[in-house]
Design a protein around this motif. Structure first.
Motif, PDB file in Angstrom:
ATOM      1  N   GLY A  21     -19.732  28.924  -9.606  1.00 19.00           N
ATOM      2  CA  GLY A  21     -20.738  28.065 -10.226  1.00 19.00           C
ATOM      3  C   GLY A  21     -21.074  28.507 -11.636  1.00 19.00           C
ATOM      4  O   GLY A  21     -21.176  27.681 -12.555  1.00 19.00           O
ATOM      5  N   LEU A  22     -21.255  29.819 -11.838  1.00 29.24           N
ATOM      6  CA  LEU A  22     -21.577  30.332 -13.172  1.00 29.24           C
ATOM      7  C   LEU A  22     -20.417  30.109 -14.132  1.00 29.24           C
ATOM      8  O   LEU A  22     -20.624  29.726 -15.294  1.00 29.24           O
ATOM      9  N   THR A  23     -19.201  30.343 -13.652  1.00 27.68           N
ATOM     10  CA  THR A  23     -18.031  30.133 -14.514  1.00 27.68           C
ATOM     11  C   THR A  23     -17.906  28.669 -14.923  1.00 27.68           C
ATOM     12  O   THR A  23     -17.658  28.360 -16.099  1.00 27.68           O
ATOM     13  N   ALA A  24     -18.075  27.767 -13.963  1.00 30.87           N
ATOM     14  CA  ALA A  24     -17.991  26.337 -14.284  1.00 30.87           C
ATOM     15  C   ALA A  24     -19.057  25.934 -15.291  1.00 30.87           C
ATOM     16  O   ALA A  24     -18.789  25.182 -16.239  1.00 30.87           O
ATOM     17  N   TRP A  25     -20.266  26.447 -15.111  1.00 34.08           N
ATOM     18  CA  TRP A  25     -21.360  26.116 -16.042  1.00 34.08           C
ATOM     19  C   TRP A  25     -21.069  26.646 -17.433  1.00 34.08           C
ATOM     20  O   TRP A  25     -21.286  25.965 -18.434  1.00 34.08           O
ATOM     21  N   ARG A  26     -20.564  27.893 -17.525  1.00 30.09           N
ATOM     22  CA  ARG A  26     -20.260  28.483 -18.832  1.00 30.09           C
ATOM     23  C   ARG A  26     -19.091  27.767 -19.502  1.00 30.09           C
ATOM     24  O   ARG A  26     -19.113  27.531 -20.710  1.00 30.09           O
ATOM     25  N   VAL A  27     -18.076  27.411 -18.721  1.00 29.39           N
ATOM     26  CA  VAL A  27     -16.933  26.677 -19.284  1.00 29.39           C
ATOM     27  C   VAL A  27     -17.404  25.339 -19.843  1.00 29.39           C
ATOM     28  O   VAL A  27     -17.011  24.926 -20.942  1.00 29.39           O
ATOM     29  N   ASP A  28     -18.254  24.660 -19.112  1.00 31.11           N
ATOM     30  CA  ASP A  28     -18.775  23.374 -19.578  1.00 31.11           C
ATOM     31  C   ASP A  28     -19.597  23.548 -20.847  1.00 31.11           C
ATOM     32  O   ASP A  28     -19.478  22.751 -21.784  1.00 31.11           O
ATOM     33  N   ALA A  29     -20.419  24.587 -20.897  1.00 33.67           N
ATOM     34  CA  ALA A  29     -21.255  24.822 -22.073  1.00 33.67           C
ATOM     35  C   ALA A  29     -20.403  25.138 -23.299  1.00 33.67           C
ATOM     36  O   ALA A  29     -20.659  24.625 -24.404  1.00 33.67           O
ATOM     37  N   VAL A  72     -11.361  28.738  -1.935  1.00 34.46           N
ATOM     38  CA  VAL A  72     -10.652  27.498  -2.272  1.00 34.46           C
ATOM     39  C   VAL A  72     -11.625  26.339  -2.439  1.00 34.46           C
ATOM     40  O   VAL A  72     -11.542  25.556  -3.401  1.00 34.46           O
ATOM     41  N   THR A  73     -12.572  26.225  -1.513  1.00 34.00           N
ATOM     42  CA  THR A  73     -13.524  25.110  -1.562  1.00 34.00           C
ATOM     43  C   THR A  73     -14.399  25.174  -2.804  1.00 34.00           C
ATOM     44  O   THR A  73     -14.575  24.181  -3.521  1.00 34.00           O
ATOM     45  N   SER A  74     -14.973  26.353  -3.073  1.00 33.59           N
ATOM     46  CA  SER A  74     -15.867  26.482  -4.225  1.00 33.59           C
ATOM     47  C   SER A  74     -15.107  26.321  -5.535  1.00 33.59           C
ATOM     48  O   SER A  74     -15.600  25.685  -6.479  1.00 33.59           O
ATOM     49  N   SER A  75     -13.898  26.861  -5.620  1.00 35.42           N
ATOM     50  CA  SER A  75     -13.102  26.732  -6.846  1.00 35.42           C
ATOM     51  C   SER A  75     -12.730  25.279  -7.109  1.00 35.42           C
ATOM     52  O   SER A  75     -12.793  24.799  -8.248  1.00 35.42           O
ATOM     53  N   THR A  76     -12.347  24.581  -6.033  1.00 32.41           N
ATOM     54  CA  THR A  76     -12.011  23.162  -6.185  1.00 32.41           C
ATOM     55  C   THR A  76     -13.215  22.358  -6.652  1.00 32.41           C
ATOM     56  O   THR A  76     -13.114  21.509  -7.546  1.00 32.41           O
ATOM     57  N   ALA A  77     -14.366  22.647  -6.048  1.00 38.62           N
ATOM     58  CA  ALA A  77     -15.591  21.947  -6.454  1.00 38.62           C
ATOM     59  C   ALA A  77     -15.931  22.253  -7.905  1.00 38.62           C
ATOM     60  O   ALA A  77     -16.357  21.364  -8.666  1.00 38.62           O
ATOM     61  N   GLY A  78     -15.748  23.502  -8.319  1.00 34.43           N
ATOM     62  CA  GLY A  78     -16.031  23.870  -9.705  1.00 34.43           C
ATOM     63  C   GLY A  78     -15.125  23.158 -10.685  1.00 34.43           C
ATOM     64  O   GLY A  78     -15.571  22.690 -11.743  1.00 34.43           O
ATOM     65  N   VAL A  79     -13.839  23.082 -10.342  1.00 34.86           N
ATOM     66  CA  VAL A  79     -12.886  22.393 -11.218  1.00 34.86           C
ATOM     67  C   VAL A  79     -13.223  20.909 -11.323  1.00 34.86           C
ATOM     68  O   VAL A  79     -13.214  20.318 -12.416  1.00 34.86           O
TER      69      VAL A  79
END
Length: 206
Positions: A21-29, A72-79
């Motif tokens: 979740g943190l990685t996805a948020w930072r990538v988006d920012a 796998v589930t969390s990574s897919t959701a993040g992507v």
């Protein structure tokens, strides 16, 4: 699996979900603020290291399948979340670009209509260039056709603002209208007079 191992595995899974979740948020920012590819790579790499490390911990505690499923589930959701955010920004940028193009075309369209209306509203122009406010004048026939075409194209764009082909047709219609009106003013002698008037009105010119 004893209670300690279970609690440790669950904690590792929580760390995995949080890291994704943190990685996805930072990538988006970073992407939102125009970060380069290197910044995005290291963010994703760092997040992957944390997720993998937590997965290894959970696996050593006897919850390898749980860790794999959570990872796998969390990574897919993040992507998916990151991609949707990127796609939303892209569509908003495209819409803003379309709106800017439409506004510029409408400004140019309205400018020609105001120029033509001046020959009716300005007494001096009406006297010196009576042909510019006579729709039956052969010189103005291309202008009348161009005005109608531009009006129809404008209505079509207003009805379907996302239709790129409609915007192209409107751009062509506005350009033809400008050319037709310039030609009419030139043929009736009004264009050169307007240019002379603008030349005299320019500060610093004789």
């Amino acid at each position: 699996m004893d209670a300690v191992a279970l609690m440790g595995s669950l904690a590792a899974c929580v760390v995995m979900v949080g890291a994704v979740g943190l990685t996805a948020w930072r990538v988006d920012a970073v992407a939102r603020h125009g970060g380069d590819a290197d910044d995005l790579f290291w963010l994703v790499f760092g997040g992957a290291v944390v997720v993998a490390g937590a997965g290894v911990v959970a696996g050593t505690l006897g919850a390898a399948w749980l860790a794999l499923a959570v990872g796998v589930t969390s990574s897919t959701a993040g992507v998916i979340w990151t991609w949707r955010r990127h796609d939303l920004r892209r569509r908003r940028a495209e819409e803003a670009s379309r709106a800017a193009v439409r506004e510029d075309l409408q400004r140019r369209h309205d400018a020609v209509l105001r120029r033509w209306a001046d020959y009716d509203l300005d007494p001096g122009k009406a006297i010196y260039y009576p042909g510019m406010h006579e729709p039956g004048n052969p010189v103005l026939r291309p202008v009348v056709r161009a005005v109608r075409a531009a009006g129809s194209a404008r209505d079509a764009v207003a009805t379907s603002p996302d239709d790129d082909s409609g915007a192209v047709r409107y751009a062509v219609a506005v350009t033809r209208l400008e050319q037709a009106f310039d030609a009419a003013e030139h043929d009736l002698g009004a264009l050169e007079a307007r240019r002379r008037g603008r030349h005299r009105a320019t500060p610093g010119r004789p």
